[in-house]
Scaffold this motif. Structure first.
Motif, short mmCIF file in Angstrom:
data_model
loop_
_atom_site.label_atom_id
_atom_site.label_comp_id
_atom_site.label_asym_id
_atom_site.label_seq_id
_atom_site.Cartn_x
_atom_site.Cartn_y
_atom_site.Cartn_z
N LYS A 72 68.97 71.26 52.92
CA LYS A 72 67.88 70.23 52.82
C LYS A 72 67.08 70.20 51.73
CE LYS A 72 67.98 69.38 57.75
NZ LYS A 72 67.25 69.59 59.10
N ARG A 73 66.54 71.47 51.36
CA ARG A 73 65.77 71.82 49.94
C ARG A 73 66.40 71.34 49.03
NH1 ARG A 73 61.38 75.17 48.32
NH2 ARG A 73 60.94 75.62 50.34
N GLY B 253 82.14 54.92 42.02
CA GLY B 253 80.88 54.51 41.62
C GLY B 253 80.05 55.58 41.38
N ILE B 254 78.87 55.32 40.95
CA ILE B 254 77.70 56.28 40.83
C ILE B 254 76.86 56.08 42.07
CG2 ILE B 254 75.85 57.34 39.61
CD1 ILE B 254 78.24 58.00 38.24
N VAL B 255 76.79 57.15 42.90
CA VAL B 255 75.59 56.95 43.91
C VAL B 255 74.22 57.42 43.72
CG1 VAL B 255 76.46 59.31 45.01
CG2 VAL B 255 75.56 57.55 46.52
N GLN B 256 73.39 56.64 44.22
CA GLN B 256 72.05 57.01 44.07
C GLN B 256 71.29 57.05 45.39
OE1 GLN B 256 69.72 54.25 41.52
NE2 GLN B 256 67.81 55.68 41.76
N TYR B 257 70.83 58.05 45.77
CA TYR B 257 70.19 58.18 47.04
C TYR B 257 68.56 58.04 47.16
CZ TYR B 257 74.61 60.23 48.59
OH TYR B 257 76.06 60.50 49.01
N TYR B 258 67.99 57.73 48.26
CA TYR B 258 66.76 57.50 48.39
C TYR B 258 66.05 58.20 49.29
CZ TYR B 258 68.27 53.43 45.76
OH TYR B 258 68.84 52.65 44.87
N TYR B 259 66.59 58.95 50.19
CA TYR B 259 66.18 59.80 51.43
C TYR B 259 66.57 61.29 51.39
CZ TYR B 259 63.83 55.22 52.55
OH TYR B 259 63.12 54.25 52.54
N PRO B 260 65.98 62.27 51.99
CA PRO B 260 66.41 63.38 52.00
C PRO B 260 67.05 63.50 53.45
CG PRO B 260 64.16 63.63 52.70
CD PRO B 260 64.36 62.24 52.17
N GLY B 261 68.03 64.62 53.69
CA GLY B 261 68.80 64.63 55.06
C GLY B 261 67.78 65.10 56.21
N GLY B 262 68.09 64.78 57.53
CA GLY B 262 67.22 64.87 58.38
C GLY B 262 65.92 63.84 58.66
N LYS B 263 66.04 62.88 58.01
CA LYS B 263 65.18 61.79 58.06
C LYS B 263 65.48 60.74 58.84
CE LYS B 263 61.26 59.66 56.06
NZ LYS B 263 60.24 60.26 56.18
N GLU B 264 64.66 60.32 59.80
CA GLU B 264 64.75 59.20 60.75
C GLU B 264 64.43 58.00 60.24
OE1 GLU B 264 64.25 58.46 65.50
OE2 GLU B 264 63.27 60.09 64.64
N LEU B 265 65.47 57.03 60.19
CA LEU B 265 65.26 55.93 59.40
C LEU B 265 65.29 54.62 60.27
CD1 LEU B 265 67.13 56.81 56.22
CD2 LEU B 265 64.57 56.81 56.70
N GLN B 266 64.82 53.62 59.99
CA GLN B 266 65.16 52.13 60.95
C GLN B 266 66.28 51.50 60.31
OE1 GLN B 266 61.34 50.21 60.73
NE2 GLN B 266 60.20 51.72 62.00
#
Length: 480
Positions: free
Chosen positions: A182-183, A90-103
């Motif tokens: 990350k940039r 499929g086509i992947v769509q991301y929402y957060y950058p690497g190194g982000k701490e998420l719940q």
């Protein structure tokens, strides 16, 4: 007529008279030039002689200092991590950058049906052509933090740089790769947002909202990253003494653009705990340092000063004298997400005292005799030398008296093999026994003196010594 000739001759003589003085002036100038050149030559010769006779000996001033005893080893970084892969194409769509701490239950990415394939590729190309015009306000703090990380990594490398410190160079390379990755992640996310807006304008994206294959939610909270080295999921028990030797992998970075992925493609890595470990194997002498210790500090990859806890220390191979040490870390896991092998430097002991350069130390043969044979006469120290029936006092400069022995340099009026007598006794012995000692040459007030020193610790090109005083001027690079 004759009077006219005489007048003309007189005028001619007067006119040519000044020409007679020119040769004299020229000779005077030549003599002056030679005299000046001679003075300059004499001056230069004098300066050369003074330069050749100048004392070029180097000295250091003895001062209080410390030598820190260290040892270094390599460790393996283990985290609570898992690599999440795509279970369908499929086509992947991301929402957060690497190194982000998420719940927990955060939507990380979405797999879309590849319905508009070529349209999406065209829109991505358009976005990258306009990337400089993208508003960075949303990610301004993140970009600033990355810039600080890059500057800090370079500064740390420059501070610890040495000719052969290739490990530090590779560590810098890894840090910069991670920061650049990350940039790129953030640029990609910014691009994805704009791609979505363009697709919505064309009515394409709204159609695809009904064709979502799956939404990827976090099963547990943690830090996400878009890199992997194929050792995700390993634990401390799996790390043997040959792991580093056989480690032939490295961290791979993947794009987070809206792109087509196949089943099994890595989507992201999740580190689900701030607790991480460093596993290392030590010899017996190194392991002794950690016996009974709970909290320890160390230098990580030549630049970072970290601290952790001794989780376990156990004998791994009794016959080979190998021990396995596991250090438990509880903070900053996101700062070292792309480290698998790390250089660790521990400080064992600190030695204090008068600190001098190794190059000041010399080995010298000194004569030695029992201190009972040392005599005193009119405030001077020496020995009673026997020549036939005559007994004479010979002055000695005693360098050191230790364990009942006196050490000295042989004076001109005392030859090896000379018979000496013990004071107030008939006991006699000959001068001849020597012993090699360590010492330095001290020059105070223009007087050079050899002094025996005892070396309490020696490492890293320096020595902690006893036997000289603070602020003594000690010769450097002496060979005797």
């Amino acid at each position: 007529m004759s009077e006219y000739r005489n007048n003309r001759r007189g005028r001619a003589n007067r006119q040519t008279a000044p020409k007679r003085t020119r040769p004299r002036q020229e000779k005077s100038r030549i003599r002056f030039t030679y005299l000046l050149a001679g003075i300059i030559i004499v001056y230069l010769v004098a300066q050369f002689v003074m330069f050749m006779q100048r004392d070029t000996t180097n000295y250091i001033v003895a001062k209080q200092g410390d030598i820190v005893e260290t040892f270094s080893t390599k460790g393996v970084v283990i985290r609570s991590e898992q690599l999440v892969t795509a279970h369908e194409d499929g086509i992947v769509q991301y929402y957060y950058p690497g190194g982000k701490e998420l719940q927990k239950n955060t939507l990380v990415c979405t797999l879309l049906d590849d319905y508009y394939g070529e349209i999406l590729d065209e829109r991505i190309n358009e976005i990258y052509a306009q990337i400089q015009d993208v508003d960075t306000g949303e990610y301004e703090d993140a970009f600033e933090s990355l810039d600080e990380d890059i500057a800090s990594s370079i500064a740390s490398y420059l501070r610890s740089r040495s000719t052969n410190n290739y490990d530090a160079l590779y560590n810098l390379q890894g840090d910069l790769q991670s920061a650049v990755s990350k940039r790129k992640d953030m640029y990609s996310l910014m691009s994805n947002t704009k791609v979505t807006a363009l697709l919505q304008q064309q009515g394409v994206y709204s159609q695809e909202q009904n064709k979502v294959i799956s939404n990827m939610y976090l099963q547990e909270g943690g830090v996400i990253d878009y890199s992997y080295d194929k050792y995700e999921g390993w634990n401390v028990d799996q790390i043997g003494p040959d792991f580093i030797e056989n480690y032939d992998s490295h961290y791979n970075y993947f794009e987070i653009n809206m792109q087509k992925v196949e089943q099994g493609t890595p989507l992201y890595r999740l580190v689900s705990s701030q607790v991480w470990y460093i596993v290392m194997y030590l010899d017996e002498s190194q392991a002794e340092y950690f016996s009974g210790e709970e909290h320890i500090s160390f230098i990580y990859n030549s630049s970072q000063k970290l601290s952790g806890y001794v989780d376990t220390l156990e004998e791994y191979d009794p016959e080979g004298g190998t021990y396995k040490l596991v250090i438990k870390m509880t903070t900053r896991v996101q700062d070292f997400m792309t480290d698998r092998i790390a250089d660790i430097v521990f400080t064992k002991n600190s030695h204090s005292g008068i600190k001098i350069s190794d190059s000041c130390l010399v080995e010298q043969d000194c004569y030695v005799l029992p201190k009972d044979y040392v005599a005193e006469s009119n405030g001077y120290t020496g020995v009673l030398a026997i020549s036939g029936e005559e007994v004479r006092f010979v002055n000695l400069d005693i360098l050191l008296t230790d364990d009942g022995l006196s050490y000295f340099m042989l004076p001109p009026d005392l030859l090896p093999g000379t018979l000496i007598q013990k004071p107030n006794s008939s006991d006699r012995m000959t001068v001849g026994q020597t012993f090699t000692v360590s010492g330095v040459y001290v020059v105070n007030g223009g007087y050079e003196e050899f002094k025996i020193v005892s070396i309490s610790y020696r490492s890293q090109g320096y020595a902690i010594v006893e036997g000289i005083e603070m602020y003594d001027r000690v010769k450097v690079g002496v060979s005797k």
